[in-house]
Design a protein around this motif. Structure first.
Motif, mmCIF file in Angstrom:
data_model
loop_
_atom_site.group_PDB
_atom_site.id
_atom_site.type_symbol
_atom_site.label_atom_id
_atom_site.label_comp_id
_atom_site.label_asym_id
_atom_site.label_seq_id
_atom_site.Cartn_x
_atom_site.Cartn_y
_atom_site.Cartn_z
ATOM 1 N N TYR A 21 0.386 10.874 4.094
ATOM 2 C CA TYR A 21 1.510 10.897 2.853
ATOM 3 C C TYR A 21 3.074 10.581 2.878
ATOM 4 O O TYR A 21 3.473 10.128 2.534
ATOM 5 N N ASP A 22 3.305 11.115 4.053
ATOM 6 C CA ASP A 22 4.386 10.908 5.007
ATOM 7 C C ASP A 22 4.388 9.091 5.261
ATOM 8 O O ASP A 22 5.127 8.133 5.227
ATOM 9 N N LEU A 23 3.046 8.385 5.281
ATOM 10 C CA LEU A 23 2.997 7.723 6.243
ATOM 11 C C LEU A 23 2.823 6.170 5.166
ATOM 12 O O LEU A 23 3.777 5.169 5.565
ATOM 13 N N ILE A 24 2.393 6.576 3.975
ATOM 14 C CA ILE A 24 2.872 5.859 3.067
ATOM 15 C C ILE A 24 3.794 5.707 2.097
ATOM 16 O O ILE A 24 4.612 4.219 2.068
ATOM 17 N N ARG A 25 5.246 6.977 1.914
ATOM 18 C CA ARG A 25 6.797 6.761 2.111
ATOM 19 C C ARG A 25 7.214 6.069 3.184
ATOM 20 O O ARG A 25 7.822 5.170 2.239
ATOM 21 N N GLU A 26 6.255 6.290 4.207
ATOM 22 C CA GLU A 26 7.565 5.484 4.924
ATOM 23 C C GLU A 26 7.078 4.232 4.763
ATOM 24 O O GLU A 26 8.549 2.667 4.590
ATOM 25 N N LEU A 27 5.678 3.489 4.928
ATOM 26 C CA LEU A 27 5.508 2.470 4.842
ATOM 27 C C LEU A 27 6.192 1.243 3.579
ATOM 28 O O LEU A 27 6.703 0.614 3.357
ATOM 29 N N VAL A 28 5.840 2.625 2.277
ATOM 30 C CA VAL A 28 6.861 1.531 1.119
ATOM 31 C C VAL A 28 8.156 1.449 1.147
ATOM 32 O O VAL A 28 8.612 0.464 0.608
ATOM 33 N N ILE A 30 -4.799 2.674 3.607
ATOM 34 C CA ILE A 30 -3.439 2.878 2.950
ATOM 35 C C ILE A 30 -2.621 1.507 2.648
ATOM 36 O O ILE A 30 -1.989 1.783 1.816
ATOM 37 N N LEU A 31 -3.240 0.645 3.502
ATOM 38 C CA LEU A 31 -2.441 -0.617 2.760
ATOM 39 C C LEU A 31 -2.305 -0.988 1.460
ATOM 40 O O LEU A 31 -0.937 -1.071 1.273
ATOM 41 N N PRO A 32 -3.548 -0.974 1.159
ATOM 42 C CA PRO A 32 -3.825 -1.401 -0.207
ATOM 43 C C PRO A 32 -2.841 -0.283 -1.366
ATOM 44 O O PRO A 32 -2.434 -0.288 -1.867
ATOM 45 N N ILE A 33 -3.279 0.782 -0.870
ATOM 46 C CA ILE A 33 -2.529 1.809 -1.919
ATOM 47 C C ILE A 33 -0.596 1.761 -1.689
ATOM 48 O O ILE A 33 0.301 1.645 -2.606
ATOM 49 N N VAL A 34 0.129 1.189 -0.180
ATOM 50 C CA VAL A 34 0.822 0.738 -0.234
ATOM 51 C C VAL A 34 1.290 -0.237 -0.912
ATOM 52 O O VAL A 34 2.594 -0.080 -1.346
ATOM 53 N N ALA A 35 0.290 -1.729 -1.188
ATOM 54 C CA ALA A 35 0.915 -2.257 -2.495
ATOM 55 C C ALA A 35 1.462 -2.254 -3.678
ATOM 56 O O ALA A 35 2.082 -2.213 -3.779
ATOM 57 N N VAL A 36 0.434 -1.260 -4.146
ATOM 58 C CA VAL A 36 0.495 -0.735 -5.116
ATOM 59 C C VAL A 36 1.362 -0.025 -5.858
ATOM 60 O O VAL A 36 2.287 -0.202 -6.868
ATOM 61 N N THR A 37 1.767 1.248 -4.761
ATOM 62 C CA THR A 37 2.565 2.494 -4.956
ATOM 63 C C THR A 37 4.325 1.227 -4.393
ATOM 64 O O THR A 37 4.422 1.760 -5.082
ATOM 65 N N THR A 38 4.409 0.142 -3.542
ATOM 66 C CA THR A 38 5.603 -0.241 -3.657
ATOM 67 C C THR A 38 6.033 -0.870 -4.927
ATOM 68 O O THR A 38 6.715 -1.142 -5.861
ATOM 69 N N ASN A 39 4.940 -1.238 -6.086
ATOM 70 C CA ASN A 39 5.157 -2.317 -7.135
ATOM 71 C C ASN A 39 5.184 -1.190 -8.261
ATOM 72 O O ASN A 39 5.753 -1.508 -9.757
ATOM 73 N N LEU A 40 4.854 0.095 -8.318
ATOM 74 C CA LEU A 40 4.985 1.123 -9.036
ATOM 75 C C LEU A 40 6.718 1.713 -8.772
ATOM 76 O O LEU A 40 6.612 1.964 -9.962
ATOM 77 N N VAL A 41 6.344 1.556 -7.757
ATOM 78 C CA VAL A 41 8.604 2.148 -7.391
ATOM 79 C C VAL A 41 9.048 1.042 -8.772
ATOM 80 O O VAL A 41 10.091 1.761 -9.285
ATOM 81 N N ASN A 42 8.963 -0.619 -8.412
ATOM 82 C CA ASN A 42 9.562 -1.470 -9.317
ATOM 83 C C ASN A 42 9.400 -1.218 -10.222
ATOM 84 O O ASN A 42 10.834 -1.722 -11.784
ATOM 85 N N PHE A 43 8.454 -0.332 -11.256
ATOM 86 C CA PHE A 43 7.671 -0.387 -12.028
ATOM 87 C C PHE A 43 8.752 0.343 -12.351
ATOM 88 O O PHE A 43 9.289 0.887 -14.516
ATOM 89 N N LEU A 44 8.702 1.757 -12.049
ATOM 90 C CA LEU A 44 9.566 3.031 -13.122
ATOM 91 C C LEU A 44 10.977 2.408 -12.772
ATOM 92 O O LEU A 44 11.695 2.916 -13.821
ATOM 93 N N LEU A 45 11.651 2.051 -11.664
ATOM 94 C CA LEU A 45 12.810 1.652 -11.570
ATOM 95 C C LEU A 45 13.469 0.769 -12.906
ATOM 96 O O LEU A 45 14.648 0.402 -13.533
ATOM 97 N N SER A 46 12.622 -0.357 -13.422
ATOM 98 C CA SER A 46 12.577 -1.202 -14.840
ATOM 99 C C SER A 46 12.622 -0.089 -16.315
ATOM 100 O O SER A 46 12.874 -1.103 -17.063
ATOM 101 N N LEU A 47 11.729 0.858 -15.986
ATOM 102 C CA LEU A 47 11.914 1.453 -17.704
ATOM 103 C C LEU A 47 12.983 2.078 -17.918
ATOM 104 O O LEU A 47 12.809 1.757 -19.018
#
Length: 269
Positions: A23-30, A115-132
């Motif tokens: 979890y911490d690693l994904i958060r840091e990479l995102v 986790i690298l593909p998870i990071v890619a999808v989560t990063t763009n999820l953050v952009n999606f949430l910021l645009s909502l």
């Protein structure tokens, strides 16, 4: 017996620590990817919704003023479709190169490559949430308000996350061996973009082609988002359940393919 209980507790603690580490690693990479994405940019993270807004202006002019599609609340209609599609498209495109771009991380002993593909999808999820919030402004401006059906929005986001991640695992694994994958993917996504009801309604599609359009899972997702956000109603639950189960099954299959291919990543990079 005491020894057995101690071993079980130790194993549970190790599992909890491992989950916390992931979890911490994904958060840091995102966080790192978002900072790098907008580094030295004047608008910074605002680009996550500026780009869809610019596209909206073009589509609004063409399909509302020139071709005059009879779609109520067209600004919110088109913007909702673009947000959903942008998350999907950007995740796949970024995820396809997540392994080849992360060769330094992959060569580190014990690094969890999955986790690298998870990071890619989560990063763009953050952009999606910021645009909502921008979409909510459109809804408020055109008479829409928050309704109980909005509680279903996290479930739609979860289904899209599972579907997108499953495809991202597949293209990420293939791209390590066939480097043309990312270029082919770009062409395919551009084609699928026009075959997805983003700036037009499925009601305008001739009946003989409608079934073919519904083979595209993004058609169901975008229609479900619009039913919840624009109409404040519940989408068809059976198609949504089918899509969720399909996404889970697809994720299971593509993750296994990814895991098998991952043993060769270090050599092929």
């Amino acid at each position: 017996m005491a020894s057995s209980r101690y071993i079980k507790k130790s194993l549970r603690r190790d599992q909890v620590h491992q989950i916390q580490y992931i979890y911490d690693l994904i958060r840091e990479l995102v966080g790192r990817d978002i900072k790098l994405q907008y580094k030295r940019s004047m608008l910074g993270i605002a680009w996550s919704f500026v780009t869809p807004l610019m596209q909206l202006v073009v589509y609004y002019f063409i399909f509302r003023l020139v071709l005059s599609l009879d779609i109520p609340n067209y600004a919110a209609f088109a913007f909702s479709g673009m947000l959903v599609w942008t998350w999907f498209q950007a995740s796949l495109f970024r995820g396809a190169s997540s392994i080849t771009d992360g060769r330094e991380l992959i060569r580190q002993p014990g690094f969890p490559v999955a986790i690298l593909p998870i990071v890619a999808v989560t990063t763009n999820l953050v952009n999606f949430l910021l645009s909502l919030p921008i979409l909510l402004l459109f809804l408020g401006n055109e008479g829409g308000w928050l309704k109980p059906a909005f509680a279903l929005l996290p479930i739609l986001i979860l289904i899209q996350f599972l579907l997108t991640l499953s495809l991202t695992y597949l293209v990420a694994a293939i791209n390590v061996t066939f480097r043309d994958t990312q270029h082919i993917l770009g062409v395919l996504l551009n084609l699928v973009f026009y075959l997805t009801p983003i700036f037009y309604d499925t009601d305008t599609i001739p009946a003989q082609y409608l079934q073919a359009f519904h083979l595209n899972p993004m058609t169901y997702l975008i229609e479900a988002y619009r039913t919840v956000l624009l109409e404040g109603a519940l989408p068809g639950l059976l198609p949504l359940l089918f899509l969720a189960l399909m996404s889970l099954g697809l994720l299971f299959g593509t993750y296994r393919i990814f895991r098998r291919a991952s043993y060769r990543f270090a050599e092929e990079l």
